[in-house]
Structure formats: structure tokens, C-alpha cells
Design a protein around this motif. Sequence first.
Motif, PDB file in Angstrom:
ATOM      1  N   LYS A  52       0.672  -1.135  -0.325  1.00 62.07           N
ATOM      2  CA  LYS A  52       0.041   0.213  -0.071  1.00 62.07           C
ATOM      3  C   LYS A  52       0.863   0.942  -0.483  1.00 62.07           C
ATOM      4  CE  LYS A  52      -3.216   2.475   2.699  1.00 62.07           C
ATOM      5  NZ  LYS A  52      -4.184   2.098   3.746  1.00 62.07           N
ATOM      6  N   SER A  53       0.896   1.973  -1.085  1.00 60.62           N
ATOM      7  CA  SER A  53       1.412   3.452  -1.195  1.00 60.62           C
ATOM      8  C   SER A  53       0.787   4.895  -1.744  1.00 60.62           C
ATOM      9  CB  SER A  53       3.079   3.141  -2.432  1.00 60.62           C
ATOM     10  OG  SER A  53       2.134   2.355  -3.263  1.00 60.62           O
ATOM     11  N   ASP A  54       1.277   5.507  -1.837  1.00 58.62           N
ATOM     12  CA  ASP A  54       0.832   7.024  -2.269  1.00 58.62           C
ATOM     13  C   ASP A  54       1.160   6.939  -3.556  1.00 58.62           C
ATOM     14  OD1 ASP A  54       3.221   8.010  -1.614  1.00 58.62           O
ATOM     15  OD2 ASP A  54       2.687   9.430  -0.246  1.00 58.62           O
ATOM     16  N   ARG A  55       0.826   8.348  -4.039  1.00 58.54           N
ATOM     17  CA  ARG A  55       0.885   8.583  -5.416  1.00 58.54           C
ATOM     18  C   ARG A  55       2.372   8.230  -5.413  1.00 58.54           C
ATOM     19  NH1 ARG A  55       2.703  13.899  -7.040  1.00 58.54           N
ATOM     20  NH2 ARG A  55       2.091  15.438  -5.416  1.00 58.54           N
ATOM     21  N   CYS A  56       3.582   8.640  -4.664  1.00 57.40           N
ATOM     22  CA  CYS A  56       4.367   8.994  -4.461  1.00 57.40           C
ATOM     23  C   CYS A  56       5.459   7.849  -4.308  1.00 57.40           C
ATOM     24  CB  CYS A  56       5.424  10.100  -3.740  1.00 57.40           C
ATOM     25  SG  CYS A  56       4.807  11.368  -4.344  1.00 57.40           S
ATOM     26  N   GLY A  57       4.748   6.042  -4.065  1.00 54.15           N
ATOM     27  CA  GLY A  57       5.271   5.051  -3.962  1.00 54.15           C
ATOM     28  C   GLY A  57       5.606   4.779  -2.830  1.00 54.15           C
ATOM     29  N   GLN A  58       5.705   5.436  -1.584  1.00 53.49           N
ATOM     30  CA  GLN A  58       5.604   6.082   0.353  1.00 53.49           C
ATOM     31  C   GLN A  58       4.965   5.476   0.685  1.00 53.49           C
ATOM     32  OE1 GLN A  58       8.728   6.830   0.826  1.00 53.49           O
ATOM     33  NE2 GLN A  58       9.087   7.325  -1.348  1.00 53.49           N
ATOM     34  N   CYS A 244       8.836  13.384  -6.145  1.00 58.67           N
ATOM     35  CA  CYS A 244       8.001  12.071  -6.310  1.00 58.67           C
ATOM     36  C   CYS A 244       8.335  12.350  -8.122  1.00 58.67           C
ATOM     37  CB  CYS A 244       6.382  13.444  -6.516  1.00 58.67           C
ATOM     38  SG  CYS A 244       5.440  11.562  -6.654  1.00 58.67           S
ATOM     39  N   GLY A 245       7.838  10.752  -8.437  1.00 55.93           N
ATOM     40  CA  GLY A 245       8.459  11.048 -10.025  1.00 55.93           C
ATOM     41  C   GLY A 245       9.577  10.292 -10.432  1.00 55.93           C
ATOM     42  N   ASN A 249      11.426   7.412  -6.940  1.00 59.24           N
ATOM     43  CA  ASN A 249      11.389   8.885  -6.236  1.00 59.24           C
ATOM     44  C   ASN A 249      11.915   9.585  -5.048  1.00 59.24           C
ATOM     45  OD1 ASN A 249       8.754   8.282  -7.082  1.00 59.24           O
ATOM     46  ND2 ASN A 249       8.691   6.424  -5.917  1.00 59.24           N
TER      47      ASN A 249
END
Length: 293
Positions: A52-58, A244-245, A249
Motif C-alpha cells: 500500500k503506497s501513495d502516488r509517490c510510492g510511499q 516524486c515521479g 522517487n
Amino acid sequence: MIRILVFIIIMACSQTSYGQNRVFGVVKQAAPVLNSPAFESVFGGKDHLSIKSDRCGQVRELEYIALPGTAFRVLEELKRGTATIYRIETDEYRATAGTSLYLDSRFVQLQFEEPPPRKLFLPDREKIITALRKSLGSSYVWGGNLQNGVPELAEWFYGSFRPGERDRLTLAGLDCSGLLYQTTAGWTPRNTSRLAAYGRGVAVAGKKADEIIPLLEPLDLIVWNGHVVIVLDQHTAIESRLNCGKPHNGGVVTTPLPQRLREIMRTRRPLDAWPENGKVKDAFVIRRWYDLQ
């Protein structure tokens, strides 16, 4: 024998609030500490393949990774799916107000006697600097403070994964304060809110970047509540940055110290001490800590 039976009875409940029953634990191997008891949702998910991660992979549920020997008090036991989870507290990590901390029971050795604090040993300055340089290129991991992550996560939570994904799934990487925490063997505070008042302040209020740089020493911290940059020498700064991106990241990078300080001072002003209430958004402090140990 009686004490063992009591312990078994206490632990048998699917959800137990210990109250006056003082139960303690020690981390056996490096263990992720989450702000959620939903370990099987964070690691593996329904398909046992994802994290489970956010849009920044965290993984925003990750608070930090407790090192072997970390002592804590068990406040509650919970059953989540097939996992047994402990709600805990520890003197080693100060969570934000209203945040609870959780550990998977497989990382833990329980006991009735209060364990001693984890043994701390501060490496030599040069060893810390060498370790910082060896961390270059490590990925950015929110809450991460182990370059090689937690290998047990791969075995316990994931059915299978591509080899290239192992590091991400096992939290291999470092955030900004985690970089310092790893290289000092867990000696320094784990979050920037505490680092901002750690050690002794260097008098920099009202000074320009060119005036500040000659005052800096190796391992001084350029810090505010939210980020820390570490001085390697009067020419170089090192930090772990979230980009991010970009590949991985972001991660651990070095920057010419004058350049990095000027970048910071475009939006932040130097203070001699961080305000006690911590409510300032456009400032930074310099903290000297190594020579005080």
C-alpha cells in the motif's frame, strides 16, 4: 509455572487491553512500526503481491523501523486477519499526538519483566561520515532507516514478486532523519521535530549563507520540522530527498554545501533556536551534536 499459565491466559484473547497487566517486549530483528494495525493490508494486500503506497510510492502508515533490542510496553493485543498485532509504546520513538504505534508479533519477544533500554553505541565521527557516503544512491523510503530494509517482509507477507521489486516491498531505503539514524546506529532521534532541538544551536540568526558556511563542522545538522540536511564537510551536504515521479522517487544525494544552503535560504531564514511551540514554516536552525556526546 503459575506465571506461565497466567501469561498464556492473557495472550489467548483475540483483543486484549492489558491495563494493569504490565507486559513488555523486545524487538528480535529489525521491525517496521506502523501507525495502523492493518499489517496485512499494507504489506501484501488481498493478492499478496502489492504494498500500500501513495502516488509517490510511499507507505504513509510506516512510522519507522525499530532496531533489534528496542524495548517497549505492550498496551493491547489485536487480531487482524491471520496476524497478531501489538499496540505498543517505546521511549525510543516519539509519535505525533494522537498516533498509536503497532508491531507484528513475529518480530517480538514478550516478557513480564521490564527490559533495559537498547544498548547504544555512537560510532566514531569518521565512521559515520564513511557510512553516510556509502548510503549514496539509496532510495527514499518514508519512515525508512535501513538501507537494506526488512527481509522478513518478503517471506511473511508476499506470495511472489519480481526480483526488481524486492527492495520496494521490503522498505529498503532511507528518509532524511532515517539516514542519520542508520549511520549513527540508532543513537540520534528518529524524527526531525526532535532533531531541531537536539544538541546545541549554532548562532546563525541574521547571517547570510557566506557567513554561515565557515561556522559549520562535519555532522552539523541543517534542520527544521520536516527535513534535515547533514554537513559532510565545508564543501558538501548529504540528505535523503523525496522527488516524486523520478527514479526511486529520489533518495540519498550529495550537493555542494554553499549551493544547498543558498537553496534553503530562498524560502527559509536562519534562527539560533527552534521555537518551543514548533510553529514556524519559513525557518531553519543549525544543530551541533557530535562533540557533545
